[in-house]
Write a protein that holds these residues in place. Structure first.
Motif, PDB file in Angstrom:
ATOM      1  N   VAL A 178      50.092 -32.970  21.121  1.00 15.16           N
ATOM      2  CA  VAL A 178      49.521 -33.746  19.928  1.00 15.16           C
ATOM      3  C   VAL A 178      49.971 -33.141  18.495  1.00 15.16           C
ATOM      4  N   ASP A 179      49.713 -34.247  17.622  1.00 17.37           N
ATOM      5  CA  ASP A 179      50.284 -33.767  16.271  1.00 17.37           C
ATOM      6  C   ASP A 179      49.513 -32.585  15.695  1.00 17.37           C
ATOM      7  N   ALA A 180      50.350 -32.030  14.651  1.00 13.35           N
ATOM      8  CA  ALA A 180      49.975 -30.711  14.178  1.00 13.35           C
ATOM      9  C   ALA A 180      48.488 -30.514  13.652  1.00 13.35           C
ATOM     10  N   GLN A 181      48.022 -31.709  12.927  1.00 12.37           N
ATOM     11  CA  GLN A 181      46.444 -31.644  12.384  1.00 12.37           C
ATOM     12  C   GLN A 181      45.763 -31.631  13.501  1.00 12.37           C
ATOM     13  N   THR A 182      45.908 -32.399  14.623  1.00 12.75           N
ATOM     14  CA  THR A 182      44.989 -32.554  15.572  1.00 12.75           C
ATOM     15  C   THR A 182      44.918 -31.151  16.269  1.00 12.75           C
ATOM     16  N   ARG A 183      46.207 -30.667  16.627  1.00  7.31           N
ATOM     17  CA  ARG A 183      46.290 -29.584  17.145  1.00  7.31           C
ATOM     18  C   ARG A 183      45.338 -28.408  16.806  1.00  7.31           C
ATOM     19  N   PHE A 184      45.124 -28.367  15.241  1.00  9.19           N
ATOM     20  CA  PHE A 184      44.366 -27.475  14.572  1.00  9.19           C
ATOM     21  C   PHE A 184      42.888 -27.738  14.791  1.00  9.19           C
ATOM     22  N   GLU A 185      42.623 -29.060  14.998  1.00 13.47           N
ATOM     23  CA  GLU A 185      41.222 -29.182  15.222  1.00 13.47           C
ATOM     24  C   GLU A 185      40.804 -28.944  16.639  1.00 13.47           C
ATOM     25  N   LEU A 186      41.789 -29.276  17.645  1.00 14.58           N
ATOM     26  CA  LEU A 186      41.508 -28.613  18.926  1.00 14.58           C
ATOM     27  C   LEU A 186      41.368 -27.271  19.122  1.00 14.58           C
ATOM     28  N   GLU A 187      42.052 -26.730  18.388  1.00  9.15           N
ATOM     29  CA  GLU A 187      42.087 -25.222  18.547  1.00  9.15           C
ATOM     30  C   GLU A 187      40.761 -24.583  18.318  1.00  9.15           C
ATOM     31  N   ASP A 188      40.182 -24.942  17.057  1.00  7.01           N
ATOM     32  CA  ASP A 188      39.195 -24.728  16.503  1.00  7.01           C
ATOM     33  C   ASP A 188      37.798 -25.289  17.540  1.00  7.01           C
ATOM     34  N   LEU A 189      37.985 -26.193  18.211  1.00  6.52           N
ATOM     35  CA  LEU A 189      37.232 -26.962  18.971  1.00  6.52           C
ATOM     36  C   LEU A 189      37.112 -26.065  20.145  1.00  6.52           C
ATOM     37  N   LEU A 190      38.190 -25.585  20.785  1.00  9.06           N
ATOM     38  CA  LEU A 190      38.007 -24.670  21.990  1.00  9.06           C
ATOM     39  C   LEU A 190      37.579 -23.431  21.707  1.00  9.06           C
ATOM     40  N   LEU A 191      37.545 -22.798  20.287  1.00 11.30           N
ATOM     41  CA  LEU A 191      37.063 -21.839  20.120  1.00 11.30           C
ATOM     42  C   LEU A 191      35.369 -21.862  19.906  1.00 11.30           C
ATOM     43  N   ARG A 192      35.162 -22.995  19.429  1.00 12.59           N
ATOM     44  CA  ARG A 192      33.737 -23.182  19.422  1.00 12.59           C
ATOM     45  C   ARG A 192      32.977 -23.330  20.709  1.00 12.59           C
ATOM     46  N   VAL A 193      33.699 -24.172  21.444  1.00 17.39           N
ATOM     47  CA  VAL A 193      33.251 -24.661  22.821  1.00 17.39           C
ATOM     48  C   VAL A 193      33.164 -23.160  23.717  1.00 17.39           C
ATOM     49  N   ARG A 194      34.197 -22.369  23.418  1.00 18.40           N
ATOM     50  CA  ARG A 194      34.109 -21.170  24.324  1.00 18.40           C
ATOM     51  C   ARG A 194      33.093 -20.086  24.081  1.00 18.40           C
ATOM     52  N   ARG A 195      32.742 -20.234  22.601  1.00 19.79           N
ATOM     53  CA  ARG A 195      31.731 -19.353  22.459  1.00 19.79           C
ATOM     54  C   ARG A 195      30.349 -19.709  22.849  1.00 19.79           C
ATOM     55  N   GLU A 196      30.060 -21.072  22.881  1.00 17.84           N
ATOM     56  CA  GLU A 196      28.975 -21.744  23.241  1.00 17.84           C
ATOM     57  C   GLU A 196      28.798 -21.477  24.885  1.00 17.84           C
ATOM     58  N   HIS A 197      29.851 -21.751  25.629  1.00 20.27           N
ATOM     59  CA  HIS A 197      29.815 -21.584  26.985  1.00 20.27           C
ATOM     60  C   HIS A 197      29.975 -20.287  27.484  1.00 20.27           C
ATOM     61  N   ASP A 198      30.683 -19.495  26.705  1.00 20.66           N
ATOM     62  CA  ASP A 198      31.019 -18.224  27.392  1.00 20.66           C
ATOM     63  C   ASP A 198      32.008 -18.325  28.563  1.00 20.66           C
ATOM     64  N   THR A 199      32.947 -19.153  28.379  1.00 21.13           N
ATOM     65  CA  THR A 199      33.845 -19.532  29.466  1.00 21.13           C
ATOM     66  C   THR A 199      34.972 -18.562  29.406  1.00 21.13           C
ATOM     67  N   THR A 200      35.459 -18.389  30.519  1.00 17.71           N
ATOM     68  CA  THR A 200      36.813 -17.508  30.607  1.00 17.71           C
ATOM     69  C   THR A 200      37.906 -18.308  30.583  1.00 17.71           C
ATOM     70  N   ILE A 201      38.929 -18.147  29.748  1.00 20.99           N
ATOM     71  CA  ILE A 201      40.029 -18.981  29.616  1.00 20.99           C
ATOM     72  C   ILE A 201      41.305 -18.609  29.919  1.00 20.99           C
ATOM     73  N   LEU A 202      42.309 -18.944  30.420  1.00 20.06           N
ATOM     74  CA  LEU A 202      43.629 -18.679  30.567  1.00 20.06           C
ATOM     75  C   LEU A 202      44.258 -19.674  30.175  1.00 20.06           C
ATOM     76  N   LEU A 203      45.039 -19.615  28.996  1.00 20.25           N
ATOM     77  CA  LEU A 203      45.681 -20.689  28.146  1.00 20.25           C
ATOM     78  C   LEU A 203      47.171 -20.386  28.107  1.00 20.25           C
ATOM     79  N   VAL A 204      48.143 -21.397  28.668  1.00 22.26           N
ATOM     80  CA  VAL A 204      49.476 -21.205  28.502  1.00 22.26           C
ATOM     81  C   VAL A 204      50.082 -22.029  27.538  1.00 22.26           C
ATOM     82  N   THR A 205      50.984 -21.215  26.729  1.00 25.85           N
ATOM     83  CA  THR A 205      51.671 -22.154  25.363  1.00 25.85           C
ATOM     84  C   THR A 205      52.818 -21.599  25.183  1.00 25.85           C
ATOM     85  N   HIS A 206      53.835 -22.379  24.703  1.00 27.15           N
ATOM     86  CA  HIS A 206      55.045 -22.031  23.980  1.00 27.15           C
ATOM     87  C   HIS A 206      54.962 -21.462  22.764  1.00 27.15           C
TER      88      HIS A 206
END
Lengths: 255, 262, 371
Positions: free
Chosen positions: C167-195
């Motif tokens: 996804v483009d840079a702007q959307t990427r930022f949004e999604l990153e923050d979304l992930l952090l928020r959702v993760r706090r709400e759900h208390d999910t364990t996440i393993l994320l692979v990235t370059h």
């Protein structure tokens, strides 16, 4: 390698089933000959001069028909594909001509052309024109506008763009159309020979073996030969297509 | 809407112009082989559209010859489709099975279907079973091979997604493989539907006591050329109708596709 | 904290016609329950192989993966994967709602399924798009659907394979923050692979840095940034910058003080002290260091010697766009986007709309083929 072996195993398995069914007496004797009998007949037929002449007659009619169909349909498709006004005009005609099954014209063609090779060739041409025509029109439509824009940005004019960009990128689709048409043309040639008994050929051989003398072993042997011809033609065209258009993702996509 | 109307008028305008040209040409030529469209239409009306109002103006001949032909075509095609899709999807998901039967399938498709008509004739005698056998044998292979192609080409990410969510087998086949293969399957169904029409005619030319093909042959023997032409036109109309209906069905079934083909 | 995922000595090698190829070699690390661990490695280092081994999609040739104590053998029932390629992982013939419900069919009744899907879609800000088909959504929105689908599945472990790389840079930022928020709400364990180095530091509680192929663990870094992160303030904080430079150095196998001309790097400090990792820099290593890293480095002159950047300059530029070309194309220039004030995360609707418009154009282009 393993695929070839498995394919052969499949073939042998099929023949074995045919042998068992043929000998089991499920069908009245002679109706479903065992595989071994069919294969023996097949070998005998391939050494039989009259049969080989029939085979040549069929293949020749097919080749001529396909050649004519290509010569007619490819230029027509290019023209219709590049000139939208013509295409809209021709659409109605094409849409009403195409669905007429070629075999429906057999009685008429026999009356008009007689039972010579003209009949089967003209009917096969009629049937073979459509897939080539449609694939060519479709291909011209699918030429990536970005490619055309790129070529034009390099200063190419209308005709050079057509010759050096549109044609090469349309070619694989056209080739697929030709391959489909080849199969259709063979079906029509054999069908006409079979239905009209016209001027020799595999179809007439099968007709005479079947209805004349009830020799189902010969019918099956003739069917195998017809299938082999179709298979080899298709495989050969596929091979040529792969070699010529190795760069294209469209190769091998057909229905 | 306006553009569509214009296109519609354009298409049918060209068609009407061609019919007029045909009329003029056949009148000028006055060949017994090529009756005028007017004569052909007259024959069509007399033969098929002269029935009582209770039969929607359809004559008995429609019920005796046209309807059986249509039912044979569609029946044979439908049977071949069901069997072909099931077989093709199953084979398409098994590389090993395709290794064994792939060459046989390719060979079976390459056989010109009419060549086995004599065999079907002796096995089933003249009549509907023999015609169905001919139609099914001829239309099965394109459906099978296209279904195999479609089922085989399920996108690898979707395969892994389905595995990651541990989809049960039926959901995997019906919910992932079948929809993925559907565009290819429809391509096969279209090919086989037009083949079914051809084989219906062939089988009726050879072994039938009624049907459009039989009437065609009868007309030829009687040198009733307008009747023959009427049959040809009728077959063209049927082919057009079948194809249009199938396309409409395809469009509905593949409505989810962002870029529908054809 | 209990260990959720325990990877020991994981290795994967496969045979090709060029001989044996080692994709992953002796990887060992753990992920604790409730943690978000990022694995970062150079492009093509075998990250995907690693992730597929962990998820049970492929069987590793060596070592073992344990999920809450059980050895992974086949896909575990409480694991979900979000793939990079959203356009291929979503089922195009199902509406958004049905895509989310799809994996729940085997376990839940109709009403419960619908409710869970509704909740998940709401969480990712797509409550209004339930009836749409995936192709009617922008790329970022499609990836949200994939995330919602994974959330609705309520996995013990959520694996994400380069989820924001397409996804483009702007959307990427949004999604990153979304992930952090959702993760706090759900208390999910996440393993994320990235370059993406920045992404790994921004998102992770810990960052596992992998070497070039075959992938080995170079080092695991704790990210001691505040839990509440912000695309602007976090990214400009010194701690963030320092961490990211550290990851970059580890990743590119380049000690901080040496130049890249291939001199012996034995005297180096930070990066060379990697546990059991090759130290001798091959000439190719100089190539590997991405042009992006250089740009960033020269911007952050406070962190690095100015003359070092200058030193590297010419050699680097010649190699621009060769090895890292693909990498760069996939990742919009981050430094620029981060610097621009516009990069403030949008509320979902706004950013989504803009992308939606863009996507519509795109599908319009494809739609041309329709007749």
């Amino acid at each position: 390698m393993r695929r070839t072996v498995r394919g052969l195993v499949g073939l042998v398995g099929f023949l074995a089933v045919g042998e068992v069914v043929g000998r089991s007496g499920i069908a009245p004797p002679g109706y479903l000959p065992p595989s071994s009998v069919v294969l023996t007949r097949l070998v005998e037929l391939l050494a039989d001069r009259a049969f080989v002449l029939d085979l040549i007659a069929t293949v020749l009619a097919w080749a001529i028909a396909l050649g004519i169909a290509v010569a007619v349909a490819v230029p027509a498709g290019l023209l219709l594909g590049t000139v939208p006004a013509l295409r809209h005009g021709a659409k109605a005609v094409v849409e009403f001509l195409r669905p007429i099954p070629s075999v429906a014209l057999i009685p008429l063609a026999i009356m008009v052309f007689g039972i010579g090779p003209d009949t089967k060739i003209s009917l096969a041409v009629y049937a073979a024109v459509w897939p080539i025509l449609f694939n060519t029109i479709y291909a011209m439509d699918e030429v990536d506008p970005k490619l055309v824009d790129t070529a034009r940005s390099f200063g190419l004019g209308r005709w050079p763009v057509l010759a050096r960009v549109s044609l090469p990128s349309a070619a694989p689709f056209v080739a697929t159309g030709i391959r489909l048409s080849a199969a259709v043309a063979l079906i029509v040639v054999v069908s006409v020979e079979f239905l009209a008994g016209a001027s020799g050929g595999l179809g007439r051989f099968i007709l005479e073996s079947g209805s004349g003398s009830g020799r189902m072993d010969l019918v099956f042997a003739g069917t195998v030969v017809a299938g082999l011809v179709g298979y080899l033609v298709n495989a050969g065209l596929e091979w040529a297509q792969r070699r010529l258009f190795a760069w294209s993702a469209a190769v091998g996509e057909a229905s | 809407m306006n553009a569509r109307l214009k296109q519609f008028l354009q298409r049918w305008g060209v068609f009407a112009a061609l019919v007029v040209a045909w009329e003029l040409a056949t009148r000028a030529a006055a060949s017994p082989f090529f009756p005028t469209p007017k004569t052909i239409l007259g024959t069509i009306r007399d033969r098929w559209l002269s029935g009582p109002a209770s039969q929607l103006l359809l004559s008995d001949e429609v019920f005796d010859d046209v309807l059986p032909s249509i039912l044979r075509t569609l029946g044979g095609w439908a049977l071949a489709s069901v069997v072909g899709v099931a077989l093709g999807v199953a084979l398409g998901r098994s590389r090993v099975a395709m290794d064994y039967v792939g060459p046989l399938l390719a060979f079976a498709r390459a056989i010109p279907p009419p060549t086995l008509v004599p065999v079907f004739l002796v096995l089933f005698k003249i009549g509907t079973p023999m015609q169905l056998a001919t139609i099914i044998f001829g239309t099965l292979w394109p459906v099978v091979l296209n279904s195999v192609d479609g089922a085989r080409a399920v996108d690898s990410v979707k395969v892994e997604t389905a595995r990651a969510f541990r989809l049960p087998r039926h959901q995997w086949l019906l919910g992932v493989v079948l929809p993925s293969a559907l565009p290819k399957i429809f391509a096969g169904l279209r090919v086989s539907l037009s083949l079914a029409l051809i084989l219906m005619v062939i089988s009726e030319l050879v072994g039938a006591t009624n049907g459009i093909g039989y009437q065609l042959l009868y007309a030829q023997r009687q040198f009733e050329l307008p009747a023959m032409w009427a049959g040809i036109v009728l077959l063209g109309v049927l082919g057009y109708l079948f194809n249009t209906l199938l396309l409409a069905g395809e469009r509905r079934a593949l409505a989810w596709q962002p870029a529908g083909r054809g | 904290m209990p260990t959720m995922l325990d990877v020991t000595g994981l290795g994967h090698r496969y045979h090709s016609k060029d001989g044996e190829h080692v994709a992953v070699d002796g990887l060992t690390f753990t992920v604790n329950a409730g943690e978000l661990v990022c694995i970062v490695g150079p492009s093509g280092c075998g990250k995907s192989t690693l992730l597929r081994s962990i998820s049970g999609l492929i069987r590793p040739t060596e070592g073992q993966v344990r999920l809450h104590g059980d050895v992974v053998d086949g896909v575990p029932s409480d694991l979900a994967v979000v793939f990079q390629d959203y356009s291929r992982s979503l089922f195009p013939w199902l509406s958004v709602q049905r895509n989310v419900e799809f994996p729940l069919k085997k376990a839940l009744g109709r009403a419960e399924r619908a409710e869970r899907a509704r909740q998940a879609l709401e969480q990712v800000g797509l409550a209004g798009a339930a009836g749409k088909y995936p192709w009617q959504l922008s790329g970022g929105m499609q990836q949200r659907v994939a995330i919602a689908r994974a959330l609705a599945y309520r996995p013990a472990l959520l694996l994400m394979d380069e989820p924001f790389a397409s996804v483009d840079a702007q959307t990427r930022f949004e999604l990153e923050d979304l992930l952090l928020r959702v993760r706090r709400e759900h208390d999910t364990t996440i393993l994320l692979v990235t370059h993406d180095i920045d992404e790994s530091v921004y998102l992770g509680d810990r960052v596992v840095v992998l070497s070039k192929s075959p992938a080995r663990v170079v080092r695991t870094l704790d990210v001691d940034l505040p839990a509440q992160r912000d695309q602007i303030t976090t990214r400009e904080s010194e701690a963030f910058v320092a961490l990211r430079s550290e990851v970059a150095r580890l990743l590119h196998d380049r000690p901080a003080e040496s130049d890249a001309a291939g001199t012996d790097s034995a005297n180096s400090s930070a990066g060379a002290s990697t546990n059991g990792h090759r130290v001798a820099a091959k000439p190719a290593t100089a190539k590997q260091s991405s042009a992006r890293a250089t740009d960033q480095a020269s911007e952050q002159a406070s962190e690095q010697d100015a003359d070092q950047a200058a030193d590297r300059g010419p050699a680097k530029d010649a190699d621009r766009g060769t090895d890292q070309g693909a990498d760069e194309a996939a990742t919009p220039v981050k430094a620029e986007a981060a610097a621009a004030p516009k990069a403030k995360p949008h509320r979902n609707g706004q950013g989504g709309n803009r992308n939606g418009a863009k996507n519509r154009n795109k599908s319009g282009g494809r739609g041309r083929a329709r007749r």
